[in-house]
Motif scaffolding. Structure first.
Motif, PDB file in Angstrom:
ATOM      1  N   ASP A   1     -30.552  23.978  16.804  1.00 12.53           N
ATOM      2  CA  ASP A   1     -30.726  23.261  18.071  1.00 12.53           C
ATOM      3  C   ASP A   1     -30.000  24.036  19.167  1.00 12.53           C
ATOM      4  OD1 ASP A   1     -30.684  21.618  20.237  1.00 12.53           O
ATOM      5  OD2 ASP A   1     -29.558  19.988  19.287  1.00 12.53           O
TER       6      ASP A   1
ATOM      7  N   GLY B   1     -31.031  29.250  14.954  1.00 11.84           N
ATOM      8  CA  GLY B   1     -32.014  29.447  13.894  1.00 11.84           C
ATOM      9  C   GLY B   1     -31.669  28.635  12.664  1.00 11.84           C
TER      10      GLY B   1
ATOM     11  N   GLY C   1     -20.918  19.940  16.557  1.00 12.09           N
ATOM     12  CA  GLY C   1     -19.810  20.206  17.486  1.00 12.09           C
ATOM     13  C   GLY C   1     -19.349  18.964  18.215  1.00 12.09           C
TER      14      GLY C   1
HETATM   15  P1  FAD Z   1     -24.473  16.222  12.976  1.00 11.14           P
HETATM   16  O1  FAD Z   1     -23.852  15.812  14.257  1.00 11.14           O
HETATM   17  O2  FAD Z   1     -25.545  15.377  12.435  1.00 11.14           O
HETATM   18  O3  FAD Z   1     -25.003  17.709  13.193  1.00 11.14           O
HETATM   19  C1  FAD Z   1     -25.787  18.392  12.256  1.00 11.14           C
HETATM   20  C2  FAD Z   1     -26.237  19.683  12.950  1.00 11.14           C
HETATM   21  O4  FAD Z   1     -26.942  20.475  12.010  1.00 11.14           O
HETATM   22  C3  FAD Z   1     -27.168  19.441  14.120  1.00 11.14           C
HETATM   23  O5  FAD Z   1     -26.619  20.068  15.292  1.00 11.14           O
HETATM   24  C4  FAD Z   1     -28.468  20.131  13.705  1.00 11.14           C
HETATM   25  O6  FAD Z   1     -29.120  20.751  14.797  1.00 11.14           O
HETATM   26  C5  FAD Z   1     -27.960  21.148  12.713  1.00 11.14           C
HETATM   27  N1  FAD Z   1     -28.989  21.552  11.721  1.00 11.14           N
HETATM   28  C6  FAD Z   1     -29.765  20.754  10.966  1.00 11.14           C
HETATM   29  N2  FAD Z   1     -30.538  21.505  10.136  1.00 11.14           N
HETATM   30  C7  FAD Z   1     -30.225  22.809  10.376  1.00 11.14           C
HETATM   31  C8  FAD Z   1     -30.669  24.050   9.851  1.00 11.14           C
HETATM   32  N3  FAD Z   1     -31.597  24.107   8.888  1.00 11.14           N
HETATM   33  N4  FAD Z   1     -30.154  25.185  10.363  1.00 11.14           N
HETATM   34  C9  FAD Z   1     -29.217  25.161  11.341  1.00 11.14           C
HETATM   35  N5  FAD Z   1     -28.741  24.001  11.877  1.00 11.14           N
HETATM   36  C10 FAD Z   1     -29.229  22.837  11.391  1.00 11.14           C
HETATM   37  N6  FAD Z   1     -16.097  14.634  12.427  1.00 11.14           N
HETATM   38  C11 FAD Z   1     -15.566  15.743  11.897  1.00 11.14           C
HETATM   39  O7  FAD Z   1     -16.245  16.733  11.635  1.00 11.14           O
HETATM   40  N7  FAD Z   1     -14.222  15.781  11.586  1.00 11.14           N
HETATM   41  C12 FAD Z   1     -13.394  14.747  11.837  1.00 11.14           C
HETATM   42  O8  FAD Z   1     -12.211  14.827  11.500  1.00 11.14           O
HETATM   43  C13 FAD Z   1     -13.942  13.569  12.438  1.00 11.14           C
HETATM   44  N8  FAD Z   1     -13.157  12.522  12.747  1.00 11.14           N
HETATM   45  C14 FAD Z   1     -13.708  11.450  13.386  1.00 11.14           C
HETATM   46  C15 FAD Z   1     -12.872  10.408  13.824  1.00 11.14           C
HETATM   47  C16 FAD Z   1     -13.404   9.332  14.490  1.00 11.14           C
HETATM   48  C17 FAD Z   1     -12.483   8.245  14.943  1.00 11.14           C
HETATM   49  C18 FAD Z   1     -14.787   9.268  14.735  1.00 11.14           C
HETATM   50  C19 FAD Z   1     -15.371   8.106  15.476  1.00 11.14           C
HETATM   51  C20 FAD Z   1     -15.622  10.269  14.316  1.00 11.14           C
HETATM   52  C21 FAD Z   1     -15.100  11.387  13.626  1.00 11.14           C
HETATM   53  N9  FAD Z   1     -15.906  12.434  13.206  1.00 11.14           N
HETATM   54  C22 FAD Z   1     -15.337  13.546  12.699  1.00 11.14           C
HETATM   55  C23 FAD Z   1     -17.381  12.323  13.226  1.00 11.14           C
HETATM   56  C24 FAD Z   1     -18.021  13.034  14.404  1.00 11.14           C
HETATM   57  O9  FAD Z   1     -18.106  12.140  15.495  1.00 11.14           O
HETATM   58  C25 FAD Z   1     -19.450  13.476  14.042  1.00 11.14           C
HETATM   59  O10 FAD Z   1     -20.206  12.369  13.615  1.00 11.14           O
HETATM   60  C26 FAD Z   1     -19.489  14.550  12.947  1.00 11.14           C
HETATM   61  O11 FAD Z   1     -18.616  15.599  13.275  1.00 11.14           O
HETATM   62  C27 FAD Z   1     -20.915  15.086  12.830  1.00 11.14           C
HETATM   63  O12 FAD Z   1     -20.957  16.014  11.785  1.00 11.14           O
HETATM   64  P2  FAD Z   1     -22.025  17.169  11.791  1.00 11.14           P
HETATM   65  O13 FAD Z   1     -21.846  18.023  12.998  1.00 11.14           O
HETATM   66  O14 FAD Z   1     -21.962  17.820  10.463  1.00 11.14           O
HETATM   67  O15 FAD Z   1     -23.400  16.360  11.828  1.00 11.14           O
END
Ligand code: FAD
Length: 342
Positions: A305, A320, A285
């Protein structure tokens, strides 16, 4: 009279896909334009429709019933496919003639190509990828957009005319359709100079990486992030999306890892979506992700988390392991033949 006073009303540039279909963003922009104009002072919402020759009655009807007051129609066989040079010429000519004080452009592939060139030619500013539009106390357009990587919202004023912005699809809702509303159609004859066209349209190429439904207009999106851990695990999201009649989306982390195509990315550098149900699986998020989905009607977050920021925007949170919860949900919906009404 100061030059600025000559400019009045809002003009939306129509985005026509595959020659016959209006992109939803055009209708969304007509809807927001109605809120921006001061109808009491006679301001109008106009739409500039640029097409090839042929029957365009459906396009006219759709623009009319969405609430536009005037349609400026420029038809020419050379305009049947988008051309940066010719469309720029047409838009600049019409804007110089009709002098709208605000020009709204959808932040589609075409709009993102066209708007900066038009703004530069008209010697005015452009606020790109806006997420909020308002008229301020001085009658200027206050355009809001995320900045510094989505950590701040900036409100931008443009003090030259026309005030130009691009707006992403799905940021504003579709307007209510009024079948009895009829826009005045004004056909404009703009001579085209073909000598400076440097590109040639060859044809459309289908996105081969697209698996299943597109997220753009899906009512249900099941999205996965880094918590999915591998491309192959997206299968469980595809299955859940399938029973819900929805599409699979992804966070940037999942796209950067090569697990999903960029066309599925939701967020600031991906797509803005507004489904009725968004299920975020293993997505933390981040602000950049939320920027693309927090207007969804219902958000369900599945994350192990309890402190994950996604829970702050979620209508329902499930703490979960997604690898247990997602298949269990799919099975429950299938076995109980639950009908999910969204
Ligand atoms: P993470 O932040 O690593 O989160 C993974 C989550 O999975 C964690 O909360 C963890 O608790 C959970 N998890 C792990 N294992 C399990 C399990 N077995 N069961 C349940 N939960 C689990 N991001 C975007 O999404 N879209 C965009 O368009 C975008 N544009 C960006 C533009 C810029 C200029 C910048 C700097 C960043 C951008 N980002 C964008 C990246 C953003 O900042 C985050 O790095 C990204 O969204 C993280 O993706 P995530 O939530 O999948 O990964």
């Amino acid at each position: 009279m100061p030059e600025d006073r000559l400019y009045t009303g809002v003009c939306v540039l129509a985005d026509v896909m595959d020659k016959h279909t209006l992109a939803d963003v055009t209708l969304e922009l007509i809807g927001v334009s109605k809120q921006l104009i001061n109808q009491h002072s006679g301001e109008k919402v106009s739409v500039l429709l640029t097409t090839g020759s042929g029957n365009i009655s459906t396009l006219i009807k759709n623009i009319s019933t969405a609430g536009a007051d005037i349609i400026y129609l420029v038809q020419d066989e050379h305009l049947k496919d988008y051309s940066t040079e010719l469309y720029t010429d047409v838009v600049c000519e019409v804007v110089n003639k009709k002098k709208p004080s605000i020009v709204l452009v959808g932040a589609t592939t075409t709009g993102r190509d066209l708007a900066p060139r038009v703004a530069a030619r008209l010697n005015t500013g452009l606020s790109a990828d806006c997420t909020g539009l308002e008229i301020n106390e001085n009658g200027l357009l206050a355009a809001t957009r995320p900045t510094f990587g989505g950590t701040l919202m900036a409100t931008i004023l443009c003090k030259t005319m026309p005030q130009m912005v691009t707006v992403r699809p799905k940021v504003f809702p579709l307007p209510k359709i009024d079948p009895s509303h009829i826009a005045k159609v004004e056909q404009l004859n703009i001579p085209l100079d073909l000598s400076h066209v440097r590109t040639k349209f060859l044809g459309w190429v289908q996105d081969c990486k697209q698996v299943g439904r597109r997220i753009d207009d899906a009512d249900v999106i099941v999205a996965g992030g880094r918590g999915m851990k591998d491309a192959k695990h997206f299968k469980i999201l595809e299955e859940l999306a399938h029973v819900l009649g929805g599409a699979v989306g992804a966070s940037r982390a999942a796209v950067d890892a090569g697990w999903r195509p960029h066309s599925e990315q939701v967020g600031q550098t991906g797509k803005t979506v507004r489904p009725r149900l968004y299920i975020a699986c293993g997505i933390s998020g981040s602000l950049q992700h939320l920027a693309g989905m927090n207007s969804s009607d219902i958000i369900i977050a599945i994350n192990n988390d309890p402190d994950a920021p996604i829970f702050k925007v979620a209508s329902y949170g499930i703490i979960g392991d997604l690898f247990e919860i997602v298949p269990a949900l799919t099975t429950a919906i299938k076995e109980n033949q639950l009908k999910v009404v969204v």
